[in-house]
Design a protein around this motif. Structure first.
Motif, short mmCIF file in Angstrom:
data_model
loop_
_atom_site.label_atom_id
_atom_site.label_comp_id
_atom_site.label_asym_id
_atom_site.label_seq_id
_atom_site.Cartn_x
_atom_site.Cartn_y
_atom_site.Cartn_z
N GLN A 76 1.10 -1.22 0.01
CA GLN A 76 -0.09 -0.05 0.04
C GLN A 76 0.90 1.37 -0.02
O GLN A 76 0.63 2.30 -0.68
N GLU A 79 2.31 1.66 -3.42
CA GLU A 79 1.38 2.07 -4.36
C GLU A 79 1.05 3.38 -4.19
O GLU A 79 0.90 4.38 -5.21
N ARG A 80 1.14 3.94 -2.86
CA ARG A 80 0.59 5.27 -2.48
C ARG A 80 1.67 6.38 -3.08
O ARG A 80 1.48 7.36 -3.88
N ARG A 81 2.95 5.93 -2.83
CA ARG A 81 4.23 6.75 -3.73
C ARG A 81 4.06 6.84 -5.15
O ARG A 81 4.69 7.56 -5.92
N SER A 82 3.63 5.45 -5.74
CA SER A 82 3.67 5.53 -6.95
C SER A 82 2.82 6.31 -7.77
O SER A 82 3.06 7.07 -8.58
N ASN A 83 1.50 6.13 -7.23
CA ASN A 83 0.37 7.03 -7.54
C ASN A 83 0.99 8.79 -7.34
O ASN A 83 0.31 9.54 -8.51
N LYS A 84 1.44 8.95 -6.26
CA LYS A 84 1.75 10.47 -6.16
C LYS A 84 2.94 10.90 -7.10
O LYS A 84 2.67 12.02 -7.71
N GLN A 86 3.14 9.29 -10.13
CA GLN A 86 2.39 9.66 -11.46
C GLN A 86 1.58 10.68 -11.54
O GLN A 86 1.43 11.52 -12.51
N LYS A 87 0.98 11.13 -10.47
CA LYS A 87 0.21 12.36 -10.27
C LYS A 87 1.05 13.71 -10.57
O LYS A 87 0.56 14.54 -11.36
N ASN A 90 1.86 13.69 -14.51
CA ASN A 90 0.55 14.21 -15.21
C ASN A 90 0.38 15.73 -15.22
O ASN A 90 0.11 16.32 -16.12
#
Length: 202
Positions: A76, A79-84, A86-87, A90
């Motif tokens: 988790q 994944e949180r760091r990955s999403n940050k 990617q955000k 973007n």
């Protein structure tokens, strides 16, 4: 300045983590073969199915849930760091596409994003290594606990040899044998009884 797309390599931790365990101790004054019935005689060569023992060992099953919780927590956070990351990538790309950044600012932000991506890759690889090490240590501990119990079990039963076999279709090393020499049920019963005693003692 030409508009470009930033490609970030992001590592992901994945896979089924099924390993278990920590050391368990058994009371020296309790008998390893207590409440078990073994048909094989003293001096016989017997065997047990290690897969069944691991799967039906209550201690291993309890610890499996602990391991899975730890692994899930690590996944988790990765994944949180990955999403940050990617955000942020973007958002940068959106500003770049709209021409909202000067060339110098865009280069600075692009370099910063690449550094963050590299740092994330190192972090994800480190966490992956930590998970594998923890799993291996737990596997070692569960097999060590089984070995200690089997030693105590045989100290009472006094078999000439106890073999551990694995697999169903063509089990090895015991491909086939007299069923009366299979002490799997006795070991499972005994090792779980010892685990219950240890839990109560705690």
């Amino acid at each position: 300045m030409k508009k470009s797309t930033i490609i970030l390599s992001i590592l992901a931790l994945a896979g089924a983590f099924t390993a278990v365990s920590c050391n368990t101790t058994t009371n020296e004054n309790s008998t390893a073969a207590e409440n078990t019935e073994v048909a094989a005689q003293k001096g016989a060569i017997v065997y047990f199915n290690i897969d069944r023992v691991v799967n039906e060992y209550d201690y291993a099953n309890d610890l499996r849930s602990v391991v899975e919780t730890k692994v899930q927590s690590i996944q988790q956070e990765v994944e949180r760091r990955s999403n940050k990351l990617q955000k942020d990538a973007n958002a940068f790309q959106d500003k770049l596409n709209k021409g909202l950044l000067t060339q110098s600012v865009a280069q600075q932000q692009q370099q910063k994003l690449q550094e963050q991506a590299n740092a994330f890759q190192n972090y994800a690889a480190q966490k992956d290594q930590e998970v594998m090490e923890e799993q291996q240590v737990m596997i070692n501990n569960i097999y060590n606990a089984i070995k200690e119990y089997v030693d105590q079990f045989n100290a009472e039963m006094q078999f000439a040899m106890i073999l551990a076999t694995s697999g169903d279709i063509l089990p090895a090393p015991v491909v086939t044998a007299d069923p009366s020499l299979d002490v799997t049920d006795q070991i499972i019963e005994g090792i779980n009884a010892a685990y219950v005693k240890d839990k109560k003692a705690e």
